[in-house]
Design a protein around this motif. Structure first.
Motif, PDB file in Angstrom:
ATOM      1  N   VAL A  67       0.841  -1.189   0.000  1.00 52.23           N
ATOM      2  CA  VAL A  67       0.000   0.000   0.000  1.00 52.23           C
ATOM      3  C   VAL A  67       0.881   1.246   0.000  1.00 52.23           C
ATOM      4  O   VAL A  67       1.776   1.388   0.844  1.00 52.23           O
ATOM      5  N   GLU A  68       0.640   2.148  -0.949  1.00 51.48           N
ATOM      6  CA  GLU A  68       1.439   3.368  -1.085  1.00 51.48           C
ATOM      7  C   GLU A  68       0.529   4.554  -1.362  1.00 51.48           C
ATOM      8  O   GLU A  68      -0.311   4.509  -2.255  1.00 51.48           O
ATOM      9  N   LEU A  69       0.733   5.620  -0.593  1.00 49.76           N
ATOM     10  CA  LEU A  69      -0.120   6.801  -0.683  1.00 49.76           C
ATOM     11  C   LEU A  69       0.187   7.669  -1.903  1.00 49.76           C
ATOM     12  O   LEU A  69      -0.728   8.192  -2.548  1.00 49.76           O
ATOM     13  N   ASP A  70       1.457   7.828  -2.241  1.00 48.96           N
ATOM     14  CA  ASP A  70       1.851   8.747  -3.304  1.00 48.96           C
ATOM     15  C   ASP A  70       1.613   8.140  -4.689  1.00 48.96           C
ATOM     16  O   ASP A  70       2.004   6.993  -4.952  1.00 48.96           O
ATOM     17  N   ASP A  71       0.985   8.895  -5.568  1.00 37.69           N
ATOM     18  CA  ASP A  71       0.647   8.400  -6.911  1.00 37.69           C
ATOM     19  C   ASP A  71       1.874   7.957  -7.695  1.00 37.69           C
ATOM     20  O   ASP A  71       1.897   6.873  -8.281  1.00 37.69           O
ATOM     21  N   ALA A  72       2.892   8.822  -7.742  1.00 41.07           N
ATOM     22  CA  ALA A  72       4.079   8.526  -8.547  1.00 41.07           C
ATOM     23  C   ALA A  72       4.823   7.307  -8.017  1.00 41.07           C
ATOM     24  O   ALA A  72       5.279   6.450  -8.787  1.00 41.07           O
ATOM     25  N   ALA A  73       4.944   7.213  -6.695  1.00 39.88           N
ATOM     26  CA  ALA A  73       5.626   6.067  -6.103  1.00 39.88           C
ATOM     27  C   ALA A  73       4.846   4.778  -6.351  1.00 39.88           C
ATOM     28  O   ALA A  73       5.434   3.731  -6.659  1.00 39.88           O
ATOM     29  N   ALA A  74       3.518   4.835  -6.220  1.00 41.33           N
ATOM     30  CA  ALA A  74       2.699   3.647  -6.463  1.00 41.33           C
ATOM     31  C   ALA A  74       2.828   3.175  -7.906  1.00 41.33           C
ATOM     32  O   ALA A  74       2.903   1.972  -8.178  1.00 41.33           O
ATOM     33  N   THR A  75       2.858   4.124  -8.838  1.00 42.94           N
ATOM     34  CA  THR A  75       3.044   3.769 -10.246  1.00 42.94           C
ATOM     35  C   THR A  75       4.403   3.139 -10.474  1.00 42.94           C
ATOM     36  O   THR A  75       4.533   2.138 -11.196  1.00 42.94           O
ATOM     37  N   GLN A  76       5.428   3.713  -9.842  1.00 40.83           N
ATOM     38  CA  GLN A  76       6.772   3.156 -10.002  1.00 40.83           C
ATOM     39  C   GLN A  76       6.871   1.769  -9.376  1.00 40.83           C
ATOM     40  O   GLN A  76       7.472   0.849  -9.942  1.00 40.83           O
ATOM     41  N   ALA A  77       6.273   1.589  -8.215  1.00 46.01           N
ATOM     42  CA  ALA A  77       6.274   0.268  -7.578  1.00 46.01           C
ATOM     43  C   ALA A  77       5.563  -0.760  -8.451  1.00 46.01           C
ATOM     44  O   ALA A  77       6.020  -1.905  -8.580  1.00 46.01           O
ATOM     45  N   THR A  78       4.459  -0.361  -9.061  1.00 50.20           N
ATOM     46  CA  THR A  78       3.726  -1.262  -9.961  1.00 50.20           C
ATOM     47  C   THR A  78       4.606  -1.691 -11.128  1.00 50.20           C
ATOM     48  O   THR A  78       4.633  -2.874 -11.497  1.00 50.20           O
ATOM     49  N   ASP A  79       5.335  -0.748 -11.696  1.00 45.65           N
ATOM     50  CA  ASP A  79       6.243  -1.071 -12.796  1.00 45.65           C
ATOM     51  C   ASP A  79       7.370  -1.980 -12.325  1.00 45.65           C
ATOM     52  O   ASP A  79       7.754  -2.935 -13.024  1.00 45.65           O
ATOM     53  N   ASN A  80       7.910  -1.711 -11.155  1.00 43.75           N
ATOM     54  CA  ASN A  80       8.987  -2.551 -10.631  1.00 43.75           C
ATOM     55  C   ASN A  80       8.518  -3.984 -10.410  1.00 43.75           C
ATOM     56  O   ASN A  80       9.234  -4.949 -10.710  1.00 43.75           O
ATOM     57  N   VAL A  81       7.316  -4.124  -9.876  1.00 42.40           N
ATOM     58  CA  VAL A  81       6.761  -5.466  -9.660  1.00 42.40           C
ATOM     59  C   VAL A  81       6.520  -6.163 -10.991  1.00 42.40           C
ATOM     60  O   VAL A  81       6.837  -7.348 -11.161  1.00 42.40           O
ATOM     61  N   ARG A  82       5.975  -5.422 -11.955  1.00 44.45           N
ATOM     62  CA  ARG A  82       5.652  -6.015 -13.253  1.00 44.45           C
ATOM     63  C   ARG A  82       6.905  -6.576 -13.943  1.00 44.45           C
ATOM     64  O   ARG A  82       6.837  -7.615 -14.604  1.00 44.45           O
TER      65      ARG A  82
END
Length: 241
Positions: A67-82
């Protein structure tokens, strides 16, 4: 500034994150005690580094909610996981952990939370959010963790030594019991800089009368290189180890 951090089995891009990959996250990701089964919750996932370390350690067998509050960080985490070897193991959730609703009860909760109590407000909103307890006060963090923790679950986190007494008081007042406390020093002659810690709910721990386990870890040896203990803890992640 580096755009990312290369581990042995995955790469973390972090240029869009307020907090870059650092020693605290690496320590927690390698140190947190994995459950034999059940789900994992990463509070304040940032770039996703801790979730990915736990996915590697469990070989993708544990379901991890990040769970991540910041939009940019959440998007980056999603890309890293993908782009990691375990895209099915981690679900990145963009949102505020304090309003996060789930029926899941987690066997392990991990967090590298905001920790500044009284520091001046940073002009960088994202950095302020990631570092200052105004965005996630300790009592609120503890209450939320308690509400989603499995009956015999563990809550593992890392905090600077300067914030430890405040957190310890809040946790004990809320019915948590410290199971393990690992004091981290940069060098043997230096004061403790941070604490790795593992908590359980007080009523369940008290019934078993488990003693608190006290450990310590020194990051750098006398010559300025990484200590043998630090190398052993991070050897599955650092390229140089």
């Amino acid at each position: 500034m580096s755009a990312g951090f290369q581990c042995k089995q995955f790469y973390i891009a972090h240029q869009s994150c307020a907090m870059k990959v650092g020693t605290d996250a690496l320590l927690l990701g390698a140190w947190a005690q994995l459950p034999t089964c059940g789900a994992v919750l990463d509070i304040g996932a940032g770039s996703g580094i801790i979730s990915l370390m736990l996915a590697q350690r469990s070989q993708g067998a544990l379901a991890i909610s990040a769970v991540e509050l910041d939009d940019a960080a959440a998007t980056q985490a999603t890309d890293n996981v993908r782009h990691s070897p375990w895209p099915q193991a981690i679900t990145v959730i963009k949102g505020d952990i304090l309003t996060y609703q789930t029926a899941q009860r987690y066997a392990l909760i991990v967090s590298n939370p905001p920790f500044f109590q009284d520091a001046l407000v940073s002009p960088d909103r994202k950095r302020q959010q990631a570092r200052h307890t105004q965005s996630l006060p300790f009592p609120a963090l503890l209450s939320k963790a308690s509400s989603v923790l499995a009956d015999d679950g563990q809550f593992c986190l890392i905090l600077p030594a300067a914030s430890q007494a405040v957190f310890m008081q809040a946790a004990q007042a809320a019915g948590w019991y410290c199971r393990q406390l690992c004091a981290i020093r940069s060098k043997a002659e230096k004061p403790v800089s941070r604490y790795l810690q593992r908590w359980g709910r007080g009523d369940l721990v008290a019934k078993r009368c488990d003693p608190i386990q006290h450990d310590s870890l020194i990051i750098h040896d006398a010559g300025g290189g990484y200590s043998a203990a630090y190398r052993a803890l991070l050897r599955d992640f650092y390229l140089a180890f």
